[in-house]
Enzyme design. Sequence first.
Site, short mmCIF file in Angstrom:
data_model
loop_
_atom_site.label_atom_id
_atom_site.label_comp_id
_atom_site.label_asym_id
_atom_site.label_seq_id
_atom_site.Cartn_x
_atom_site.Cartn_y
_atom_site.Cartn_z
N GLU A 27 6.93 6.67 -0.53
CA GLU A 27 7.51 5.32 -0.69
C GLU A 27 6.54 4.29 -0.15
O GLU A 27 6.37 3.21 -0.71
CB GLU A 27 8.85 5.23 0.05
CG GLU A 27 9.60 3.92 -0.18
CD GLU A 27 9.27 2.81 0.81
OE1 GLU A 27 9.76 1.68 0.63
OE2 GLU A 27 8.54 3.05 1.79
N GLU A 28 5.90 4.65 0.98
CA GLU A 28 5.04 3.68 1.66
C GLU A 28 3.76 3.38 0.87
O GLU A 28 3.04 2.44 1.19
CB GLU A 28 4.71 4.17 3.08
CG GLU A 28 5.94 4.38 3.98
CD GLU A 28 6.64 3.09 4.39
OE1 GLU A 28 6.24 2.01 3.93
OE2 GLU A 28 7.61 3.19 5.18
N ASP A 84 17.26 2.72 3.61
CA ASP A 84 15.90 2.61 4.15
C ASP A 84 15.96 1.66 5.34
O ASP A 84 16.20 0.47 5.17
CB ASP A 84 14.98 2.06 3.04
CG ASP A 84 13.51 2.01 3.46
OD1 ASP A 84 13.20 2.40 4.60
OD2 ASP A 84 12.69 1.58 2.63
N HIS A 142 6.42 -0.20 11.01
CA HIS A 142 5.10 0.31 10.58
C HIS A 142 4.10 0.43 11.74
O HIS A 142 2.89 0.36 11.53
CB HIS A 142 4.53 -0.56 9.43
CG HIS A 142 5.22 -0.29 8.13
ND1 HIS A 142 4.84 -0.85 6.94
CD2 HIS A 142 6.28 0.52 7.83
CE1 HIS A 142 5.64 -0.42 5.95
NE2 HIS A 142 6.52 0.40 6.48
N1 TRP Z 1 10.12 0.64 3.61
C1 TRP Z 1 10.32 -0.74 3.29
C2 TRP Z 1 8.93 -1.38 3.22
O1 TRP Z 1 8.05 -0.96 3.92
C3 TRP Z 1 11.14 -1.43 4.32
C4 TRP Z 1 11.75 -2.62 3.81
C5 TRP Z 1 11.33 -3.88 3.90
C6 TRP Z 1 12.97 -2.65 3.10
N2 TRP Z 1 12.19 -4.71 3.28
C7 TRP Z 1 13.20 -3.99 2.79
C8 TRP Z 1 13.89 -1.69 2.69
C9 TRP Z 1 14.32 -4.36 2.08
C10 TRP Z 1 15.02 -2.09 1.99
C11 TRP Z 1 15.23 -3.40 1.68
O2 TRP Z 1 8.72 -2.31 2.46
ZN ZN Z 2 11.00 2.30 4.53
#
Ligand code: TRP
Ligand code: ZN
Length: 438
Positions: free
Chosen positions: A171-172, A200, A287
């Site tokens: 995902e990252e 998430d 992060h």
């Molecule tokens: N894993 C997502 C990211 O690094 C975390 C995140 C940021 C997120 N904004 C979000 C997850 C909004 C859900 C909705 O971008």
């Molecule tokens: Zn995330």
Amino acid sequence: MSLSVSRRLAAATALAVAGLLAATSPAALAAPTAVAAAPTPPDIPLANVKAHLAQFSSIAAANGGNRAHGRSGYKASIDYVKGKLDAAGFTTTLQTFTSSGATGYNLIADWPGGDPNSVLMSGSHLDSVTAGAGINDNGSGSAAVLETALAVSRAGLQPTKHLRFGWWGAEELGLVGSKYYVNNLPAAEKAKISGYLNFDMIGSPNPGYFVYDDDPTIEQTFKNYYAGLGIPTEIETEGDGRSDHAPFKSAGIPVGGLFSGADYTKTAAQAQKWGGTSGRAFDACYHSSCDTTANINDTALDRNADAIAYAVWNLGAATPVPPGPSFENTADVNIPDSPGAAVTSPINVSGVTGNAPATTKVDVNIVHTYRGDLVINLIAPDGTAYLLKNSSSDSAANVIATYTVNASSEVANGVWKLQVKDVGAQDVGYINSWKITF
Ligand code: TRP
Ligand code: ZN
Ligand code: CA
């Protein structure tokens, strides 16, 4: 025969014998819908969710400090989750893909049963960034979805929908795993997914309570859960489309989810309603290497885990509520022209246990040449009046309408009346029929 059907028959028979009312329509009598109540969603044990987080933390520690795509800590995380699900009776599938020259993995777990043509899927990304163990991002969602799946197994849940759970890789790196899954699903399989729920970051240390505002039914389900706790929610706006629901949404699948905040700053107003610290990020370790087991707000994690179970049970396992008994009066009642007195049409209700529901239905059929003249009330057995329709300048003919009345403070049995008063001179008509459904 179900209880409600036998009651309905008895009531209809009694009324027919009384010679006062017409029996309920045969269609209503011939609907022996299962009366099984919707199963109660479980309270997901916070300790179990935290035990999974402790495992993710140990896995990172033993694998160079992270659980990132292409690193040994990611595969160890997948193996841990898969082992729990296999032992609980899920059918698991490991899906591999390649990204940035490394093999990535998605884990899909199907709970046997439910309607194969209507799939409710819940998911979360299991990879961390390379900077750290990724306990809030996204051990939190991964652990809570895992524990919800295990609760499905413990309950021996026989859902109406087919339940599927997913843990996404990479995902990252740009939603790589979830995009791969969706893009490789045949169109027929995509069409079977009735909804995708994404989790998430749901244990942020300075938490907010954010609900995705995508599909209205899914959104309302999460809002209902939080309304039950008396906790206000906000719409998730911290980067729409920044997580694994995005590919599902792009494919036309209804999506929803929960989020407790990342690197945005909590405002004073948000701290007022949710507690925590204003002027500080929801997750100051987003992060970073400090996204450890210390980077979790237990209360937020506990509530969000319970909210996942609430949504899976309500969206995936609730049986439709069968219609309650109906009573109808089809005798015509003349409505004198204004300034005449109000007239009423009675219905004698018997055989219904307890109070009327909050969704008592009143079907009204009035023949009239100017319906704006009419004020219509439902009168409960104790005399309480519920206004169904006021007078207006609506010059159209007839009132053929269904009203929903919250009559939950009224005992159901007794004589209910439809009361109609004509408050405008010239036009006239009559009550043709009306019906009350509990
Ligand atoms: N894993 C997502 C990211 O690094 C975390 C995140 C940021 C997120 N904004 C979000 C997850 C909004 C859900 C909705 O971008
Ligand atoms: Zn995330
Ligand atoms: Ca009139």
